[in-house]
Write a protein that holds these residues in place. Structure first.
Motif, PDB file in Angstrom:
ATOM      1  N   GLY A 116     -26.760   4.578 -48.476  1.00 26.47           N
ATOM      2  CA  GLY A 116     -26.464   4.381 -47.051  1.00 26.47           C
ATOM      3  C   GLY A 116     -25.480   5.411 -46.533  1.00 26.47           C
ATOM      4  O   GLY A 116     -25.649   5.963 -45.430  1.00 26.47           O
ATOM      5  N   ARG A 117     -24.440   5.706 -47.322  1.00 32.38           N
ATOM      6  CA  ARG A 117     -23.463   6.724 -46.920  1.00 32.38           C
ATOM      7  C   ARG A 117     -24.114   8.103 -46.834  1.00 32.38           C
ATOM      8  O   ARG A 117     -23.776   8.909 -45.969  1.00 32.38           O
ATOM      9  CB  ARG A 117     -22.305   6.766 -47.913  1.00 32.38           C
ATOM     10  N   LEU A 118     -25.053   8.351 -47.741  1.00 32.82           N
ATOM     11  CA  LEU A 118     -25.754   9.640 -47.729  1.00 32.82           C
ATOM     12  C   LEU A 118     -26.575   9.794 -46.455  1.00 32.82           C
ATOM     13  O   LEU A 118     -26.577  10.874 -45.833  1.00 32.82           O
ATOM     14  CB  LEU A 118     -26.647   9.757 -48.958  1.00 32.82           C
ATOM     15  N   GLU A 119     -27.261   8.734 -46.045  1.00 33.63           N
ATOM     16  CA  GLU A 119     -28.029   8.791 -44.801  1.00 33.63           C
ATOM     17  C   GLU A 119     -27.105   8.969 -43.600  1.00 33.63           C
ATOM     18  O   GLU A 119     -27.427   9.698 -42.652  1.00 33.63           O
ATOM     19  CB  GLU A 119     -28.876   7.526 -44.645  1.00 33.63           C
ATOM     20  N   ASP A 120     -25.953   8.303 -43.645  1.00 32.22           N
ATOM     21  CA  ASP A 120     -24.980   8.465 -42.561  1.00 32.22           C
ATOM     22  C   ASP A 120     -24.488   9.905 -42.490  1.00 32.22           C
ATOM     23  O   ASP A 120     -24.372  10.488 -41.406  1.00 32.22           O
ATOM     24  CB  ASP A 120     -23.780   7.533 -42.770  1.00 32.22           C
ATOM     25  N   LEU A 121     -24.207  10.486 -43.656  1.00 35.96           N
ATOM     26  CA  LEU A 121     -23.724  11.873 -43.699  1.00 35.96           C
ATOM     27  C   LEU A 121     -24.796  12.836 -43.199  1.00 35.96           C
ATOM     28  O   LEU A 121     -24.497  13.800 -42.487  1.00 35.96           O
ATOM     29  CB  LEU A 121     -23.314  12.231 -45.122  1.00 35.96           C
ATOM     30  N   LEU A 122     -26.053  12.543 -43.555  1.00 39.20           N
ATOM     31  CA  LEU A 122     -27.152  13.391 -43.077  1.00 39.20           C
ATOM     32  C   LEU A 122     -27.269  13.288 -41.561  1.00 39.20           C
ATOM     33  O   LEU A 122     -27.532  14.288 -40.876  1.00 39.20           O
ATOM     34  CB  LEU A 122     -28.454  12.963 -43.747  1.00 39.20           C
ATOM     35  N   GLY A 123     -27.051  12.086 -41.021  1.00 41.65           N
ATOM     36  CA  GLY A 123     -27.082  11.923 -39.570  1.00 41.65           C
ATOM     37  C   GLY A 123     -25.973  12.695 -38.887  1.00 41.65           C
ATOM     38  O   GLY A 123     -26.180  13.304 -37.834  1.00 41.65           O
ATOM     39  N   VAL A 124     -24.778  12.701 -39.496  1.00 43.07           N
ATOM     40  CA  VAL A 124     -23.668  13.484 -38.936  1.00 43.07           C
ATOM     41  C   VAL A 124     -23.997  14.973 -38.973  1.00 43.07           C
ATOM     42  O   VAL A 124     -23.725  15.713 -38.022  1.00 43.07           O
ATOM     43  CB  VAL A 124     -22.365  13.193 -39.706  1.00 43.07           C
ATOM     44  N   ALA A 125     -24.580  15.427 -40.082  1.00 44.56           N
ATOM     45  CA  ALA A 125     -24.931  16.838 -40.211  1.00 44.56           C
ATOM     46  C   ALA A 125     -25.980  17.259 -39.188  1.00 44.56           C
ATOM     47  O   ALA A 125     -26.055  18.442 -38.819  1.00 44.56           O
ATOM     48  CB  ALA A 125     -25.441  17.128 -41.622  1.00 44.56           C
ATOM     49  N   ASN A 126     -26.774  16.298 -38.711  1.00 47.05           N
ATOM     50  CA  ASN A 126     -27.801  16.587 -37.705  1.00 47.05           C
ATOM     51  C   ASN A 126     -27.358  16.178 -36.304  1.00 47.05           C
ATOM     52  O   ASN A 126     -28.185  15.942 -35.419  1.00 47.05           O
ATOM     53  CB  ASN A 126     -29.107  15.863 -38.061  1.00 47.05           C
ATOM     54  N   SER A 127     -26.044  16.099 -36.080  1.00 47.63           N
ATOM     55  CA  SER A 127     -25.520  15.710 -34.766  1.00 47.63           C
ATOM     56  C   SER A 127     -25.931  16.726 -33.700  1.00 47.63           C
ATOM     57  O   SER A 127     -26.067  17.925 -33.968  1.00 47.63           O
ATOM     58  CB  SER A 127     -23.991  15.619 -34.808  1.00 47.63           C
ATOM     59  N   THR A 128     -26.105  16.221 -32.469  1.00 46.45           N
ATOM     60  CA  THR A 128     -26.470  17.082 -31.342  1.00 46.45           C
ATOM     61  C   THR A 128     -25.316  17.148 -30.352  1.00 46.45           C
ATOM     62  O   THR A 128     -24.366  16.363 -30.410  1.00 46.45           O
ATOM     63  CB  THR A 128     -27.721  16.556 -30.621  1.00 46.45           C
ATOM     64  N   ASP A 129     -25.423  18.105 -29.428  1.00 47.99           N
ATOM     65  CA  ASP A 129     -24.365  18.306 -28.444  1.00 47.99           C
ATOM     66  C   ASP A 129     -24.605  17.555 -27.141  1.00 47.99           C
ATOM     67  O   ASP A 129     -23.896  17.762 -26.158  1.00 47.99           O
ATOM     68  CB  ASP A 129     -24.204  19.800 -28.146  1.00 47.99           C
ATOM     69  N   PHE A 146     -30.812  19.900 -41.156  1.00 44.99           N
ATOM     70  CA  PHE A 146     -31.041  19.374 -42.501  1.00 44.99           C
ATOM     71  C   PHE A 146     -32.230  18.410 -42.517  1.00 44.99           C
ATOM     72  O   PHE A 146     -32.390  17.579 -41.621  1.00 44.99           O
ATOM     73  CB  PHE A 146     -29.802  18.630 -43.016  1.00 44.99           C
ATOM     74  N   THR A 147     -33.044  18.552 -43.539  1.00 46.91           N
ATOM     75  CA  THR A 147     -34.150  17.629 -43.773  1.00 46.91           C
ATOM     76  C   THR A 147     -34.015  17.059 -45.180  1.00 46.91           C
ATOM     77  O   THR A 147     -33.613  17.758 -46.114  1.00 46.91           O
ATOM     78  CB  THR A 147     -35.512  18.334 -43.626  1.00 46.91           C
ATOM     79  N   ARG A 148     -34.340  15.809 -45.327  1.00 46.10           N
ATOM     80  CA  ARG A 148     -34.183  15.112 -46.614  1.00 46.10           C
ATOM     81  C   ARG A 148     -35.176  15.650 -47.625  1.00 46.10           C
ATOM     82  O   ARG A 148     -36.353  15.887 -47.328  1.00 46.10           O
ATOM     83  CB  ARG A 148     -34.410  13.614 -46.404  1.00 46.10           C
ATOM     84  N   GLY A 151     -34.110  16.070 -53.989  1.00 42.76           N
ATOM     85  CA  GLY A 151     -32.863  16.465 -54.646  1.00 42.76           C
ATOM     86  C   GLY A 151     -31.646  16.418 -53.755  1.00 42.76           C
ATOM     87  O   GLY A 151     -30.536  16.693 -54.212  1.00 42.76           O
ATOM     88  N   GLY A 152     -31.818  16.073 -52.486  1.00 46.46           N
ATOM     89  CA  GLY A 152     -30.678  16.034 -51.567  1.00 46.46           C
ATOM     90  C   GLY A 152     -31.116  16.324 -50.150  1.00 46.46           C
ATOM     91  O   GLY A 152     -31.692  15.475 -49.466  1.00 46.46           O
ATOM     92  N   ALA A 153     -30.874  17.544 -49.693  1.00 43.03           N
ATOM     93  CA  ALA A 153     -31.285  17.956 -48.341  1.00 43.03           C
ATOM     94  C   ALA A 153     -31.425  19.469 -48.312  1.00 43.03           C
ATOM     95  O   ALA A 153     -30.724  20.193 -49.030  1.00 43.03           O
ATOM     96  CB  ALA A 153     -30.272  17.494 -47.294  1.00 43.03           C
ATOM     97  N   ALA A 154     -32.349  19.949 -47.475  1.00 43.65           N
ATOM     98  CA  ALA A 154     -32.591  21.384 -47.330  1.00 43.65           C
ATOM     99  C   ALA A 154     -32.084  21.837 -45.968  1.00 43.65           C
ATOM    100  O   ALA A 154     -32.334  21.167 -44.956  1.00 43.65           O
ATOM    101  CB  ALA A 154     -34.074  21.698 -47.478  1.00 43.65           C
ATOM    102  N   TYR A 155     -31.417  22.966 -45.966  1.00 39.92           N
ATOM    103  CA  TYR A 155     -30.864  23.506 -44.717  1.00 39.92           C
ATOM    104  C   TYR A 155     -31.909  24.377 -44.034  1.00 39.92           C
ATOM    105  O   TYR A 155     -32.461  25.296 -44.645  1.00 39.92           O
ATOM    106  CB  TYR A 155     -29.603  24.304 -45.022  1.00 39.92           C
TER     107      TYR A 155
END
Length: 407
Positions: A116-129, A146-148, A151-155
């Motif tokens: 759950g924390r990982l998904e939250d972090l991925l959402g933060v990394a994909n924040s918009t302005d 970032f896309t899931r 092995g983690g996420a790809a930039y």
């Protein structure tokens, strides 16, 4: 000399028009509080006033840009703050996972929470302005950074930073590259990383280590430490081999193993505790860049792996130590980026203050060039008005003279 009636009227009309024009010009100056009504009034001052006006308008635009930059940086700072809170929570969960009393189902619960924390972090990394652009995708503002992946996420973004002109000679970054924030995290202690081989059968645990000679440690050499357990009673020794040359490090060939004793070579030191098995291997490699998403994904897999017996517990502890080091490194890197954003916002405050001072200077310069001397203008207006009235009365009197009045 004979003067025609037409000449008298022409001259009088011309003079009255001149006086009327001068009076009207002064009236315009008084109503606009401007000394220069047209460039012809003062060509040099008009040219200078145009330059200052343009500079003043640019300064106003820079102020608008700074407000926009401050808004963008505030959103980046908020996202980084959220990411930092999540990383701190992940470190807490990792420490909790090291509790020896935990069972497999307890670690499964922690793994689920980390997901759950990982998904939250991925959402933060994909924040918009708020305008459809992503904060951490570099120049590729419309591309989700970032896309899931398994092995983690790809930039998917680039390494750029969008910038905005906020001063005559200053540009401020409006965003941060997602690679710089979430991927460029050094593993281990930042200089080297110690790891236990996954095939180890013993119960030895290796520490993160420390640098004792930075120039020597920064040479980027890799080492492999192999244990040997022979004889009865069993005697445990270890050998450290330089991976590049394949030769043993001087002073570390078949050395007697003492649990917890510091092992130093190549400008670095660490210790190993517990009981290693024969042929157990530990590696020491230079730190490399790793994505925080990969770190958390590996941590989740480690929590869900079987960890029965002393061998399994030692393997889990080594993996938790590695994950904890990498999470701390990721958090430190994020704090560095956050400090940079804060420094840019502080700089905007200074630029605002300097811009306000410039605005005052430009206004004062324009006032010196354009503003009217009200006392002199009112005096001139009164004099011109009196002169015009006198000229009108004089013309009226002269135009009424005739010889027929005396016949």
């Amino acid at each position: 000399m004979r003067i025609s009636t037409q000449s008298i009227y022409n001259n009088a009309t011309s003079q009255l028009n001149t006086l009327q024009s001068a009076l009207a010009r002064t009236q315009n100056q008084l109503s606009t509080n401007r000394r220069i009504l047209t460039p012809a009034d003062d060509p040099v001052a008009s040219a200078r006033a145009l330059e200052v006006s343009q500079s003043k308008e640019m300064n106003s635009q820079f102020a608008t840009n700074r407000a926009s930059a401050r808004s963008s940086l505030a959103m980046v700072e908020g996202a980084l703050q959220n990411a930092g809170d999540l990383l701190q929570d992940m470190q807490r969960l990792t420490v909790n996972a090291g509790n020896g009393a935990m069972q497999l189902q307890d670690r499964e619960a922690l793994a689920t929470e980390l997901e759950g924390r990982l998904e939250d972090l991925l959402g933060v990394a994909n924040s918009t302005d708020g305008a459809g652009g992503f904060l951490f995708s570099g120049y590729m503002a419309t591309t989700q950074p970032f896309t899931r992946t398994p092995g983690g996420a790809a930039y998917q973004g680039d390494q750029g930073q969008r910038q905005l002109q906020v001063g005559a000679s200053r540009k401020i970054p409006l965003s941060a590259s997602g690679a710089a924030v979430f991927e460029n995290n050094p593993t281990g202690n930042g200089v080297f990383q110690t790891q236990a081989d996954k095939a180890n059968k013993g119960a030895a645990i290796i520490s993160s280590g420390a640098v004792v000679d930075r120039p020597l440690a920064n040479q980027g050499r890799s080492y492999e430490l192999t244990f040997s357990v022979t004889g009865s009673p069993a005697v445990t020794t270890y050998t450290v081999v330089d991976s590049a040359t394949g030769t043993a490090v001087p002073g570390h060939d078949n050395q007697a193993y003492e649990p917890g004793k510091t092992i130093s070579f190549g400008g670095l030191s660490f210790d190993i505790k517990g009981e290693p098995a024969d042929a157990d291997v530990f590696t020491v490699e230079p730190s490399k860049k790793q994505s925080v998403f990969n770190t958390v994904t590996d941590l989740i897999a480690a929590l869900r792996a079987p960890s029965d017996g002393s061998t399994g517990k030692a393997a889990l502890t080594n993996q938790l130590n590695t994950a904890l080091d990498n999470l701390k490194s990721a958090h430190d890197n994020l704090l560095t980026v956050q400090a940079s954003v804060g420094a840019h916002m502080k700089e905007l405050d200074y630029l605002d203050s300097a811009g306000d001072d410039l605005d005052v200077q430009y206004a004062a310069t324009l006032g010196d060039l354009q503003d009217l001397d009200m006392v002199k203008a009112i005096s001139d207006f009164s004099m011109q008005q009196t002169t015009l009235q006198a000229a009108q009365m004089s013309f009226k009197t002269m135009s009424g003279l005739s010889l027929f009045n005396y016949l």
